[in-house]
Design an enzyme around this catalytic site. Structure first.
Site, PDB file in Angstrom:
ATOM      1  N   LYS A   1       0.803  -1.199   0.089  1.00  0.00           N
ATOM      2  CA  LYS A   1      -0.091  -0.132   0.118  1.00  0.00           C
ATOM      3  C   LYS A   1       0.959   1.106   0.029  1.00  0.00           C
ATOM      4  CE  LYS A   1      -4.012   2.091   2.462  1.00  0.00           C
ATOM      5  NZ  LYS A   1      -4.792   1.832   3.702  1.00  0.00           N
TER       6      LYS A   1
ATOM      7  N   SER B   1      -9.638   1.943   2.886  1.00  0.00           N
ATOM      8  CA  SER B   1      -8.725   2.712   1.950  1.00  0.00           C
ATOM      9  C   SER B   1      -7.651   1.792   0.887  1.00  0.00           C
ATOM     10  CB  SER B   1      -8.041   3.746   2.705  1.00  0.00           C
ATOM     11  OG  SER B   1      -7.328   3.182   3.698  1.00  0.00           O
TER      12      SER B   1
ATOM     13  N   SER C   1     -10.128  -0.264   6.984  1.00  0.00           N
ATOM     14  CA  SER C   1      -9.396   0.070   5.586  1.00  0.00           C
ATOM     15  C   SER C   1      -8.710  -1.468   5.015  1.00  0.00           C
ATOM     16  CB  SER C   1      -8.274   1.008   5.542  1.00  0.00           C
ATOM     17  OG  SER C   1      -8.924   2.413   5.524  1.00  0.00           O
TER      18      SER C   1
END
Lengths: 485, 99, 483
Positions: free
Chosen positions: C79, C154, C178
């Site tokens: 990420k 996210s 997330s």
């Protein structure tokens, strides 16, 4: 209307650790810009603080020495404001739970002992440095940011507004610095910024009954010497009195101090309080101190100035000597080591404060850096006590010790300086001198006291200064007495 | 409990985010909506409750041992403007700050 | 074709023994990425040459050394709020465009030390603020199961990349769901570890007291393997725990006897889509038949969770994002004076949602509001934590849906921040309480994945993974999407 002066001081002290408060960059002064930085102190994305154990230890030591209550449970908070010397745009500090509170420092002002209370001491990180391009901040075309200092450990020592004059403020700072210097927690160099002082000055009308906090207060920031703190306060007292006399009110503000002109100047109005949005630092666990660790730390503290004052007073030193001695922990350290080897404390301190201090000052050295160590000074003093050398010889030997690094014993031998105090040896010299100076002998007998001194001098000359003056004196008196009869 | 423009301006100033005229309006109404929603917390009985703490409950510290810092080139590599080995910024108007 | 054709353990085993080279694995990975990435847009920075170089170095290691690597040659997606020296890190924000970190996040280092090869950084909602991966300045990511829908967020890029088969493993971060919500939306497994289990050093902080890094993978076993590698104390993160890490893989198939699961009413109420509820309840029914007992419980403070979260997370974010000031790195919008530079840089560098949360958080902490908002929310947080403590006196685990709804259509929530916030309703409690929570696929509804969430006591990741394994056994899942 008469006013009473109200002064409180906030003192920032950089702690003498090897590394910064929250990262492992070196805590060093005077390096090339931005060479002691890392992701943490540059506030790079993702970096996190980890607390330096040594900084905690030094801070707590200071708290104990300043007679504070040490809280076993404190925490860190973020103090938030944007400024380019503050890379995270928040300073990690301690807000509502500082590690130390309610201490004090004793001072003597106008011959009276007085206690200045310490409200709190907290730990925080230092900011970086800005170098302004061009003449001044106002005309500057910009600034350059150096973050070597960002993250250096600080303690902030906040006094109560207990001081009532510039003199008391100077004395408080002097004593504070003395106490901290015994602990060796900081370089305490105001000119390098490792000790910094902000002074809060206000004038309280005699009939004022409200809280001191509510008086309009002027904060003079970052004054760079104890002397200048005094000057800044004196200037503020005068400036504020004049304003009040003219019926003007005092504006709560931050002022700077112009060293060259001896004046304070307005920097920023504090009418609208800053909103620092303090909140608990989520990246750091609470600071929990172990009570047995605390006890060990306390037990290991050195003797502090007040304790030394008492001890030296009991040994018969004058107040003046004591004050000179306690101001410098390296002197006390030297004295302490020497005292373990001799009981002649008066002689020791006399020699330290006269000849040693002069010789060190000539060389720009402190007692800690002295080439003559306590044991060597004691050896020299023992020679005097034994009558092996005279005081005058000792002065000469001490100078030589500074130059050559030899011991007193070595120098006595090399320079052939042993004192002659053997009656048998000196009687012959005395007899010869009397025989050679009949006129002077007559003068002596006719009551001229100075004649004896001349005769002593003659014996000293014959022995190249090595004769013990006391012995010569005695032998001359004996000889002259007998020749009369 | 609609946020006033004064509060929005104050908050934008604290956060150092410039808001244009129409943005101020929008932000005021969006934040107001969230604040209306969070008013639900007024119904929680927090009498005598201590604020929560998420991490270890005792200090975590490290030894005072230096590690090599970044080189100056590394420290400055991402800087938008550099001069004399330092981060350059335009002039600072009007105010000083704590040192 | 996706290079992910086996368990991570199996793939690593083949690399270790030389049956397949890391180079061929990584190269087929990039080949596949080139083919599917334009449809999914899950990835940001990547550097094939560099990844190949690392694979080559791994292949050249003597067998004795290679054999020690748990993730030998395994392609990993990271990420883009985890900083990396080798690839730019943007956090999906314009304010960090082109930023190259001088150091690498501890979790990435640990994975690389075990032989993982970082093939790409993955897309995300800017700074982790969002539940759809639409709030990235680099454009939205699509759900591999239905390109018209969001992958969740996210960590949507990480979840979509794994679901699409671009890489078998991904790292994500979870502040309010997330990892778990995108895992659910993409039909994969994701775990948010106990607060302090995994180092945050190098994770660009959104809300420091809530953030945790965690793995996303196709199976519980793969998830366990990556969790094993990244767990444990990090001296660079003072909030990381000094707790021993159990052997998650060895525990995985130990039978669960007499397991008691709490089913909190509050998570199965009105706010939950009926289809989601049905799929989850169906799984619970099957587990009952396996001998798991289900106990209805009350967690009365759940109703306050989203409100507390949307005060605390923005408050911390407003502080954490203050460092993006255009002085030392990142975007600088030039100006004649510093304040104007700050204000323009931060206004133009941060997207709408980030600005919104920063302003909200600033307000929450400002003078006169701190007690009313921040302090109150921290106390409510303690009450939510207490709800869990009480529950765990009664049951071993708590079960809930991972998300209140099916993956929603791209753009459908864009102008309604409050509605977006409510989609975190199932997940934020675990962050507020600092507890570990796992999302595993529960089944499918109209061709879209549904996730089931398991929340356990602190440090119970091993138990969560074992339950996850059990769920995998009772759930029938369709083949991975063909892209």
């Amino acid at each position: 209307m008469p006013y009473q002066v109200v002064v409180g001081l906030e003192v920032h002290v950089e702690l003498k650790t090897k590394t910064k408060l929250f990262c492992q960059c070196a805590n060093a002064f005077g390096s090339e810009p931005n060479t002691h930085t890392c992701p943490v102190c540059l506030a790079m994305p993702g970096a996190l603080p980890v607390l330096n154990q040594a900084a905690v230890e030094l801070a707590v030591k200071a708290g104990i020495a300043l007679q504070c209550t040490i809280h076993c449970h404190s925490k860190f908070d973020r103090k938030q404001y944007f400024y380019p010397d503050l890379p995270k745009a928040y300073q990690i500090s301690q807000y509502d739970l500082p590690f130390a509170e309610w201490g004090h420092v004793n001072i003597v002002a106008d011959g009276q002992r007085k206690q200045v209370r310490i409200r709190r001491i907290h730990m925080e990180e230092d900011a970086g440095k800005l170098n302004h391009l061009g003449q001044s901040l106002e005309q500057s075309e910009g600034s350059l940011v150096d973050l070597n200092r960002a993250g250096v450990p600080l303690i902030e020592i906040v006094s109560e507004p207990d001081m009532t004059s510039a003199d008391e403020a100077r004395r408080y700072l002097t004593e504070l610095r003395a106490v901290l210097s015994y602990l060796d927690v900081s370089d305490l160099r105001m000119e390098e910024g490792s000790m910094r002082c902000d002074a809060n000055v206000s004038l309280k009308p005699e009939d004022y009954t409200g809280s001191l906090e509510d008086l309009p207060r002027v904060e003079v920031k970052n004054v760079n010497s104890i002397r200048n703190v005094g000057r800044a306060i004196e200037y503020e007292i005068e400036r504020q009195s004049e304003r009040l006399a003219q019926g003007q009110r005092i504006i709560k503000e931050t002022r700077g101090f112009d060293d060259a002109r001896g004046r304070t100047y307005s920097q920023r109005s504090k009418e609208e309080a800053n909103d620092y949005r303090y909140f608990p630092e989520p990246d750091l666990p609470p600071l929990v101190l172990d009570s047995s660790w605390l006890a060990r730390l306390q037990a290991a503290l050195p003797m502090l100035p007040d304790a030394w004052r008492e001890r030296l007073e009991s040994l018969g030193l004058s107040a003046n000597e004591i004050e000179v001695l306690v101001q410098d922990p390296s002197q006390i350290q030297f004295l302490q080591e020497a005292m373990e080897m001799t009981t002649e404390v008066r002689a020791l301190t006399r020699w330290m404060l006269a000849d040693m201090l002069r010789l060190l000052n000539e060389r720009g050295l402190s007692f800690a850096q002295s080439p003559v160590r306590p044991a060597q000074l004691v050896e020299l003093l023992n020679f005097i006590a034994d009558g092996r050398i005279s005081g005058r010889m000792a002065k000469e030997i001490l100078e030589n010790m500074f130059v050559s690094g030899e011991s007193a014993g070595q120098l006595v031998d090399r320079l052939g300086m042993a004192q002659i105090s053997d009656d048998a040896v000196l009687r012959g010299q005395v007899a010869e001198v009397i025989a050679e100076h009949g006129k002077v002998v007559d003068d002596y007998h006719s009551g001229k006291e100075r004649a004896l001194g001349f005769l002593v001098g003659q014996v000293m000359k014959r022995t190249r200064g090595q004769a013990s003056p006391e012995v010569v004196n005695r032998l001359l008196k004996e000889a002259l007495g007998s020749s009369v009869s | 409990m609609r946020l006033s423009k004064e509060i929005v301006d104050h908050v934008a100033d604290l956060a150092q985010i410039r808001l244009k005229g129409e943005e101020r309006e929008r932000v005021a109404s969006e934040l107001s909506r969230v604040l209306e929603y969070v008013a639900i917390l007024d119904g929680a009985d927090i009498e005598g409750v201590e604020a929560s703490w998420h991490g270890p409950r005792a200090s975590v510290t490290r030894m005072d041992a230096p590690r090599p810092s970044l080189t100056r080139a590394q420290a400055l590599a991402n800087a938008p403007k550099v001069r004399e080995g330092m981060f350059q910024i335009p002039r600072i108007l009007g105010e000083g700050e704590e040192g | 074709m996706s290079p992910v054709d086996d368990s991570v353990k199996g793939m690593a085993e083949r690399v270790k023994t030389g049956q397949i080279s890391a180079q061929s694995l990584v190269s087929s990975c990039f080949q596949y990425i080139r083919q599917v990435e334009p449809k999914v847009h899950a990835l940001l920075a990547h550097d094939e040459e560099l990844a190949m170089e690392k694979a080559r170095a791994l292949d050249r290691l003597p067998l004795s050394e290679r054999r020690e690597l748990r993730l030998a040659g395994i392609p990993l997606v990271v990420k883009d709020n985890l900083v990396t020296e080798d690839l730019d890190t943007t956090a999906g924000s314009r304010i960090l465009e082109g930023f190259r970190s001088p150091y690498t996040a501890s979790v990435v280092k640990r994975a690389e030390e075990q032989g993982a090869i970082v093939v790409a950084k993955s897309n995300l909602d800017e700074f982790g603020m969002g539940s759809s991966t639409e709030h990235s300045v680099y454009g939205p990511t699509m759900n591999p199961w239905d390109f018209s829908r969001v992958p969740g967020g996210s960590s949507g890029g990480s979840a979509a990349a794994v679901a699409a088969g671009m890489a078998p493993l991904a790292l994500g971060s979870d502040t309010g769901g997330s990892i778990r919500q995108p895992a659910a939306f993409c039909g994969i497994v994701g775990i948010k570890p106990t607060y302090g289990r995994v180092s945050r050093y190098g994770l660009i902080a959104y809300a420091s007291s809530l953030d945790q890094v965690g793995p996303l993978a196709r199976t519980v076993e793969d998830t366990a393997l990556l969790l094993q590698v990244i767990s444990g104390h990090d001296p660079l993160d003072a909030t990381s725990a000094q707790m021993p890490v159990p052997d998650y893989l060895a525990q995985l198939d130990r039978p669960l006897q007499g397991l008691r699961v709490g089913v909190p009413r509050e998570y199965f109420g009105d706010g939950i889509d009926a289809n989601v509820k049905m799929v989850v309840e169906d799984v619970l029914e099957r587990l009952k038949q396996e001998g798991v007992s289900m106990v209805e419980i009350d967690m009365p403070h759940t109703q306050y969770a989203v409100a507390a979260y949307y005060l605390l997370a923005p408050a911390e974010a407003s502080s954490n994002l203050s460092r993006f000031d255009g002085v030392r790195y990142g975007l600088r919008v030039p100006a004649g004076d510093l304040r104007t530079l700050y204000q323009r840089t931060r206004a133009q560098g941060m997207g709408d949602e980030v600005r919104r949360r920063v302003l909200l958080g600033t307000h929450v902490l400002s003078a006169g509001y701190y007690d009313q908002y921040y302090v109150r929310a921290q106390k409510v947080r303690a009450l939510i934590r207490r709800d869990f403590e009480r529950a765990f006196e009664q049951v071993d685990l708590v079960v809930t849906p991972s998300a209140p709804e099916l993956p929603f259509a791209l753009g459908s929530r864009a102008d309604d921040p409050m509605k977006m916030y409510l989609s975190d309703i199932c997940t934020v409690t675990a962050n507020l309480a600092g507890l570990p929570a796992l999302s595993v696929p529960a089944g499918f509804e109209s061709g879209l994945p549904v996730g089931i969430q398991w929340i356990g006591p602190a440090w119970s990741e091993d138990l969560l993974l074992r339950v996850g394994r059990m769920v995998e056994r009772v759930v029938v899942r369709p083949p991975w999407p063909k892209l």
